[in-house]
Every structure is written in structure tokens, then in C-alpha cells.
Motif scaffolding. Structure first.
Motif, PDB file in Angstrom:
ATOM      1  N   GLU A 320       0.821  -1.213   0.000  1.00  9.44           N
ATOM      2  CA  GLU A 320       0.000   0.000   0.000  1.00  9.44           C
ATOM      3  C   GLU A 320       0.858   1.268   0.000  1.00  9.44           C
ATOM      4  O   GLU A 320       0.486   2.286  -0.585  1.00  9.44           O
ATOM      5  CB  GLU A 320      -0.923  -0.020   1.219  1.00  9.44           C
ATOM      6  N   ARG A 323       1.930   1.726  -3.764  1.00 17.98           N
ATOM      7  CA  ARG A 323       0.971   1.413  -4.836  1.00 17.98           C
ATOM      8  C   ARG A 323       0.699   2.614  -5.734  1.00 17.98           C
ATOM      9  O   ARG A 323       0.759   2.517  -6.960  1.00 17.98           O
ATOM     10  CB  ARG A 323      -0.327   0.901  -4.211  1.00 17.98           C
ATOM     11  N   ASN A 324       0.403   3.763  -5.149  1.00 16.33           N
ATOM     12  CA  ASN A 324       0.057   4.941  -5.956  1.00 16.33           C
ATOM     13  C   ASN A 324       1.222   5.359  -6.846  1.00 16.33           C
ATOM     14  O   ASN A 324       1.033   5.730  -8.013  1.00 16.33           O
ATOM     15  CB  ASN A 324      -0.358   6.093  -5.046  1.00 16.33           C
ATOM     16  N   GLU A 325       2.429   5.299  -6.314  1.00 20.00           N
ATOM     17  CA  GLU A 325       3.600   5.694  -7.095  1.00 20.00           C
ATOM     18  C   GLU A 325       3.789   4.781  -8.300  1.00 20.00           C
ATOM     19  O   GLU A 325       4.009   5.254  -9.422  1.00 20.00           O
ATOM     20  CB  GLU A 325       4.835   5.640  -6.201  1.00 20.00           C
ATOM     21  N   ALA A 328       1.110   5.312 -10.993  1.00 22.44           N
ATOM     22  CA  ALA A 328       1.360   6.577 -11.700  1.00 22.44           C
ATOM     23  C   ALA A 328       2.495   6.404 -12.712  1.00 22.44           C
ATOM     24  O   ALA A 328       2.433   6.932 -13.827  1.00 22.44           O
ATOM     25  CB  ALA A 328       1.688   7.680 -10.703  1.00 22.44           C
TER      26      ALA A 328
END
Length: 723
Positions: A320, A323-325, A328
């Protein structure tokens, strides 16, 4: 005479004759055209009526309305040629049928209406009924062709008359005229056939009459000349084109071979990629722009714990925190945002939710047109190496025996503290602890006992110094503490508590109980610009002060302590003394000793020491530096230098050694308490090549009483050597 006429006159005569023939032919054609015209007119009339009725009857047919159908079919009664009309639905059933009574029609028509298919004069028109481009039925119309037969009969009579007249005229004139006109044409035609069959363009025609046909023959001969020349040019062109074609064919074969080679190379590359992909020792996968893993190798499944046919999404592989990195970065690779690769150390999540450390790499693959195809994902497990790295980092920053932070970790902590103190007025305390009487225990009981005692001290410090404070081992029996947010009062309270706890320790070994103490030097500072090395020196100096004041005590210096400047001066003297010992910057002087009552033949000289100032060459008296040397344990080194220097001078100068002189050297109390100095002094006197009794020593009563046993033993050994 017709043969001598011009061609136009001949053609005029032929035209007159042909006109007669054309009349006959035209009559036949006219009769046929008349038939066709009447026939087309009848058929188009019937077809038009049928189309009109079919367009209006579709609603009645859709609803199977027979009465409405009959009413609409009644509109066909206006056409006199129509005998019957039938409406057939999609199931091939007759929905409506209407017969028209033609009273003026021949009786035999009505007698044969029972079976229209057997009557050749009765015609049938079938028109489909459509609804929105779909056939829903059929309109069948039966009609007679009497009007056509009447027109044919009239045309036939006319044609017969015209043909009869034309035949009569043709018989009279055509034979003769054919002989005159057609012979030259026939010869020219035969010549053309010969040239065509033999391909011999050298043949030429002969003119019979000097008319247009003669001119045509000459033109034909000229044409043969041009054809012959063109044929030769064409043959050469074909030859050239054949050579060019062969060359192009050769190039094409080479291009095909190169393309086949390139395709084979591509297939081999793809095969190697597939083999390398599936057999790679690291996890590899192919990911689309949405993050779906559509292909992966066995190492990938083994690494992340997935089964063969399970569906995998990239987002579920990433912890987690990362994850966003990663998502993207995948979007940037898919959209070609000036980026084709991403590599980072991130945490991945196995199918059982375990977290592993990995080197995570994504590389975008694009088509020749620059369109994104997929991303090649590589995952390498570095959890073990990371754990080893952390373990090595722990070992590098911790003492192996006590597991306390070591000197390196202490300096790192002090550096971080210094960086955070740029504008802070908060005080912090740096403490240096030196165990008292540890050497006695270590030498008496052995290193195993010493190690166990050090571990016990480390546990005590670890339990006593809690929170963000730091306890470290500097080496040997020396420890250090950093007490954060601590002024002099708190520092004394905490260090006195530590000193008391260490003093309470009863160390048992081989049935013997040992007690020890600790000398603690504390440097409290709130100066944001204090150098780390200076801070450590201040703490070391404070520890020396604690020892010098009787050991097992706490000595504190801070920014406001009056002893701080003195300690800094002492540190400078220590450096100067060590430099002087290494570079022979001490100077020895002779001080005569003269008896007041009874003169002595032997000259007694006391050896005095001075320190040369390296800057201006002046001499510094001993009271400026000997007390510092005594305090910081450098007296033995100075005594050792003085003994070596004096012996060397006496050995190298026979004049000094030959005269009846006794030299006296003062020894410090620290030297008298050092066993290693005892051994050095005895060996130096024994090995000196000077008369016995030349070298003597002075010992103060205080130093002798303080180390009575050691001094008595040393005096006995030196007396035996003539001192």
C-alpha cells in the motif's frame, strides 16, 4: 466502264445496290422492331398496372383482407388485355382471385381458361408485394397478346413485298459490281492474312487500279514498313526490358531472401525472448496499460505465490505504501511521458499478504509507429540481502560484545544532534564513563570474567538510560552516554544515579566477590556551534578530572564552568607534550648540588627539564606543563625520554662520562606506579655503556609512600645496578 470511275462513283453505284438490300433487311428489322415495340408496350403496361396494384394491396395482404383485395384487383379491369388477377400470400395460398369477362374476346380464349399454362398466347406476370423491403406475397396477372399478333401480321405482309423487290434488284446488279469493287479489297485482305499468319512484314501489296484502293494498297505497304521497323524496335525493347526484368527479378529475390532472413532472425529473437522470459531466474511479466498481468513466467508465480491460471493485477502486487507511485509510473509509461523505464526498490505483496523487499523494474515496449504495446515487468527478491545489509549495518554501528552502539554510532548521533541544534538553546549532556579497578578484575580473573562484567554494565546502562537517550561503548572499559534535553542539574542527578548503581554491583567469580566504581565525566553544552571532537575532548577531560579527584565520582563541565578554559588549555598542552616527545623538543639542564659542610670530590648534578617553544625558540619552565603531564598520564613518557636522552648523550660524549660526576633524574609518581616503566628503567640502566653509579634517581616521599611496595622493589633492583 465502271472500272475507270473514281471510287466515289463506284461507291455510289454500290450504294444504290446496297440500298435495295438494306430495304429488304430493314423491312425484316422493321417488322421485328414493330413486334418488339408492341410487345414491350404491352408488357410495360401490364407491369405498371401490376406495380400500382401491388403498392396499394400490401395492407390488405398483411391483414388477409380478401374483400379489400378483390376491390383493389378490380382496378385492373380497365386494362382490356388482362383476363385474370390472383393475390397469393407468403404461405403460397391464393387470398383473392378475380376473372374479367371479355365479351369481345375470341371464344376459344374462354374455352381454354381452365388451364392457362397450356395456352401459349396467354402470358403471366408475377409481381412481388413488398413491405419495408420484405416480400409478403405475390400478384399474378394473366393477359392475352392479340394486339401483338395483329401487328405482326401487318408487318409480315409489308416485309414480304419489300423483300421481293430487293431480291429482284440484287440479282440484277450485285454480281457485276462485286467483281469490280471487291477484287482489290480481297487481294489486300489476303495480303493482310499472310502477314498476320507468317509474321513476315517484308511482304507488299500490288495496286490494280489507280484509284483509292490503289492508294490504300500503297498506304498499307507504308504501314508494313512502319510495322516492320516498329517490330524491330519492339524486339530490342523487349530484349532490354527482359534484361531489366531479370535484374529486377534478381534484386527482388535478394530482397525476399533478406526479408526471409530478417523474419527468421525476428522469430529467433522472439524465441530467445520467450525462452529467456519463461526460464528467467527472476520474476518477469507482461502488463497492459490498465495494469493487468496477461503473461508471466514460473519465477514470477513462485516469487509471489500465485498459481498457474490465477488472474493477477499489478495494483495487488504492490504494498500500500508504494501502490500509488507505481500505478502513476505505469500510466506515464503508457502515455509516453518522456519516460520508457522505471526502477526502484519497493515492497511487494505476496498472494498470502506477506511483504518482501524487491528491485522493481518496468520497461515500456512500443510499436514501430510509436504506439504503446505492453510493459515488461521484472521483480527480483532482495529481502535476504536487505536483511543482511541491516545486520551488517547493525554490526557496524554496535559493539560486538555488549550490543551497545559503538563509537561510530555515537559520532553519528552527535552529528545529527549538531545539525538539529543550529538555532536551538536546549542543553544536552555528553558523558564518558571509565570503570575503576576493572583492569584488576580483568587481569586477575581473565578476559572471560572481564567480558561478562562489561556485558553486565551494558545491561545496567541500557536499563537505566531509557527513552531517546543513548548509551554506547567506546572500547575497553570506557562507555559514553548522550542525555538529550538535559542541563547540568539533571545530568548530575542521572549520572550520580548511574554511578551509585554501578557501585552496588557485586561481581562474583571463582568464589570471589569484586566491587568496582566508575569515574564519569560530563560535558553539558547548549552551544549550537560546538565541534563534535571538542565536545568529546571536554567529556574525556571531565572524566580525567573525576579520576584525578579520587575516582568513583562525577565531574561536570558546561558552557558556564570556569574549568572549561583550563581543560581546553590542558588539551593544548597534551598535544604540545606529545609533539615534543616525538620531535625531541625537550632540553636538559645540569643543576650542581654542592655540600655545605664537607666538600666532595665527586660532582653531583641534578638534571632539570625545559620545553622549547617551537615558535620562537624560548624555553618553557616545567611548572607550566608537568602538572598537566601528571594529570593526563604523560609523566612516564617524559621520564622515559629524559633517561634515554641522558644515556645517549653520556655514551656519545666520553668527556661527560669520563669525569667524576653523578647525574640525578627526578621520577614522577605515575612512573613509579607503572610496572612497564620499571622494566624499561632497569633494562636502560643495565644496557647503558657508562660507569656504574653515574646514573641516579630522585624519588619524592609522597610518591614513595603512595606506591610503597612497587617503589621499594624498584629501588632494590636499581641499587643492585649501582644506582
Amino acid at each position: 466502264m465502271i472500272s475507270n470511275l473514281k471510287i466515289k462513283h463506284k461507291l455510289l453505284a454500290i450504294n444504290i445496290i446496297c440500298t435495295l438490300i438494306v430495304l429488304t433487311i430493314s423491312g425484316v428489322f422493321w417488322g421485328y422492331s414493330n413486334y418488339v415495340e408492341h410487345n414491350n408496350y404491352l408488357n410495360s403496361r401490364i407491369t405498371g398496372e401490376a406495380m400500382l396494384v401491388s403498392s396499394n394491396i400490401e395492407a390488405a395482404l398483411l391483414f388477409d383482407d380478401a374483400e379489400a383485395s378483390l376491390e383493389i384487383l378490380g382496378a385492373l379491369n380497365a386494362e382490356k388485355a388482362i383476363l385474370r388477377a390472383e393475390l397469393i400470400n407468403a404461405e403460397q395460398q391464393v387470398l383473392a382471385k378475380l376473372d374479367f369477362n371479355r365479351a369481345n374476346s375470341p371464344q376459344w380464349f374462354w374455352q381454354k381458361l381452365i388451364n392457362y399454362s397450356d395456352i401459349h398466347d396467354i402470358r403471366i406476370s408475377k409481381t412481388p408485394v413488398m413491405d419495408d423491403q420484405i416480400v409478403i406475397g405475390q400478384l399474378v396477372i394473366y393477359y392475352h397478346s392479340m394486339e401483338i399478333q395483329e401487328a405482326i401480321w401487318t408487318s409480315f405482309i409489308t416485309i414480304l413485298a419489300v423483300i421481293a423487290l430487293a431480291i429482284f434488284i440484287s440479282v440484277v446488279y450485285i454480281n457485276y459490281m462485286q467483281q469490280i469493287v471487291t477484287v482489290p479489297i480481297k487481294r489486300l485482305s489476303e495480303l493482310a492474312r499472310k502477314v498476320t499468319r507468317s509474321k513476315n512484314y517484308s511482304l507488299r501489296g500490288e495496286s490494280i487500279y489507280p484509284d483509292e484502293m490503289g492508294a490504300l494498297t500503297q498506304d498499307f505497304n507504308i504501314m508494313l514498313d512502319l510495322v516492320e521497323q516498329s517490330n524491330e524496335n519492339l524486339e530490342q525493347l523487349v530484349k532490354d526490358r527482359t534484361q531489366a526484368l531479370e535484374l529486377n527479378n534478381k534484386e527482388l529475390i535478394e530482397q525476399i531472401a533478406q526479408r526471409e532472413k530478417a523474419e527468421r532472425a525476428k522469430k529467433e529473437t522472439d524465441a530467445r525472448f520467450q525462452q529467456a522470459f519463461f526460464n528467467a531466474p527472476i520474476g518477469m511479466a507482461l502488463v497492459d496499460s490498465s495494469g493487468h498481468v496477461f503473461n508471466r513466467n514460473l519465477s514470477f508465480d513462485k516469487l509471489l505465490g500465485y498459481k498457474d491460471h490465477s488472474s493477477v493485477e499489478l495494483a495487488l502486487l504492490i504494498s500500500e505504501s508504494n501502490r500509488n507511485e507505481v500505478m502513476a509510473e505505469l500510466s506515464a509509461l503508457s502515455n509516453k511521458d518522456n519516460k520508457t523505464k522505471f526502477e526502484r526498490e519497493i515492497c511487494c505483496q505476496r498472494s498470502n499478504l506477506d511483504i518482501i523487499q524487491t528491485i522493481f523494474s518496468m520497461s515500456a515496449v512500443y510499436s514501430e509507429a510509436g504506439e504503446f504495446i505492453y510493459t515488461v515487468l521484472q521483480i527480483q527478491d532482495i529481502t535476504a540481502s536487505k536483511n543482511l545489509e541491516h545486520k551488517l549495518e547493525h554490526l557496524a554501528n554496535h559493539d560486538a560484545l555488549t550490543d551497545l552502539p559503538n563509537r561510530r554510532a555515537l559520532k553519528t548521533a552527535l552529528t545529527e544532534l549538531q545539525l538539529s541544534q543550529n538555532h536551538s538553546k536546549t542543553s544536552h549532556a555528553l558523558c564518558v564513563l571509565d570503570l575503576d579497578r576493572f583492569k584488576l578484575i580483568n587481569d586477575s580473573c581473565g578476559h572471560a570474567a572481564g567480558d561478562k562484567l562489561l556485558q553486565q554494565i551494558a545491561d545496567l546502562l541500557r536499563d537505566t538510560v531509557r527513552g531517546k537517550n543513548l548509551a554506547a561503548r567506546l572500547g575497553g572499559d570506557e562507555f559514553a552516554l548522550i542525555l538529550y534535553d538535559c542541563d547540568s542539574i539533571k545530568a548530575r542527578e542521572q549520572t550520580e544515579n548511574i554511578r551509585a548503581e554501578i557501585e552496588k554491583i557485586e561481581f562474583h567469580w571463582d568464589g570471589t566477590t569484586y566491587r568496582l566504581g566508575v569515574s564519569i565525566g560530563v560535558s553539558v553544552s547548549k552551544s549550537s556551534k560546538l565541534d563534535i571532537s571538542d565536545w568529546l575532548k571536554q567529556a574525556d577531560s571531565a572524566c580525567f578530572e573525576a579520576k584525578d579527584m579520587g575516582r568513583n565520582r562525577v565531574f561536570i563541565v558546561d558552557d558556564d564552568n570556569s574549568r572549561l578554559d583550563e581543560q581546553q588549555r590542558d588539551m593544548q598542552w597534551i598535544q604540545r607534550i606529545n609533539h615534543a616527545i616525538s620531535n625531541d623538543e625537550f632540553v636538559l639542564f645540569e643543576q650542581p648540588i654542592t655540600p655545605l659542610q664537607k666538600p666532595s670530590k665527586t660532582q653531583h648534578l641534578e638534571i632539570l627539564i625545559r620545553l622549547k617553544n617551537s615558535e620562537d625558540g624560548t624555553l618553557i619552565p616545567p611548572n607550566n606543563f608537568l602538572h598537566v603531564a601528571e594529570r593526563y598520564g604523560l609523566s612516564s613518557k617524559i621520564d622515559q625520554w629524559a633517561v634515554n636522552y641522558l644515556i645517549e648523550k653520556l655514551q656519545n660524549n666520553s668527556g661527560l662520562a669520563g669525569r667524576d660526576c653523578h647525574y640525578w633524574i627526578n621520577l614522577s609518581g605515575i612512573s613509579l606506579g607503572d610496572d612497564r616503566f620499571h622494566d624499561f628503567l632497569e633494562n636502560a640502566v643495565r644496557n647503558a655503556d657508562i660507569p656504574v653509579g653515574t646514573l641516579n634517581f630522585e624519588i619524592t616521599e609522597t610518591a614513595a609512600i603512595k606506591n610503597l611496595t612497587e617503589v621499594s622493589e624498584l629501588m632494590s633492583r636499581l641499587i643492585l645496578l649501582g644506582c
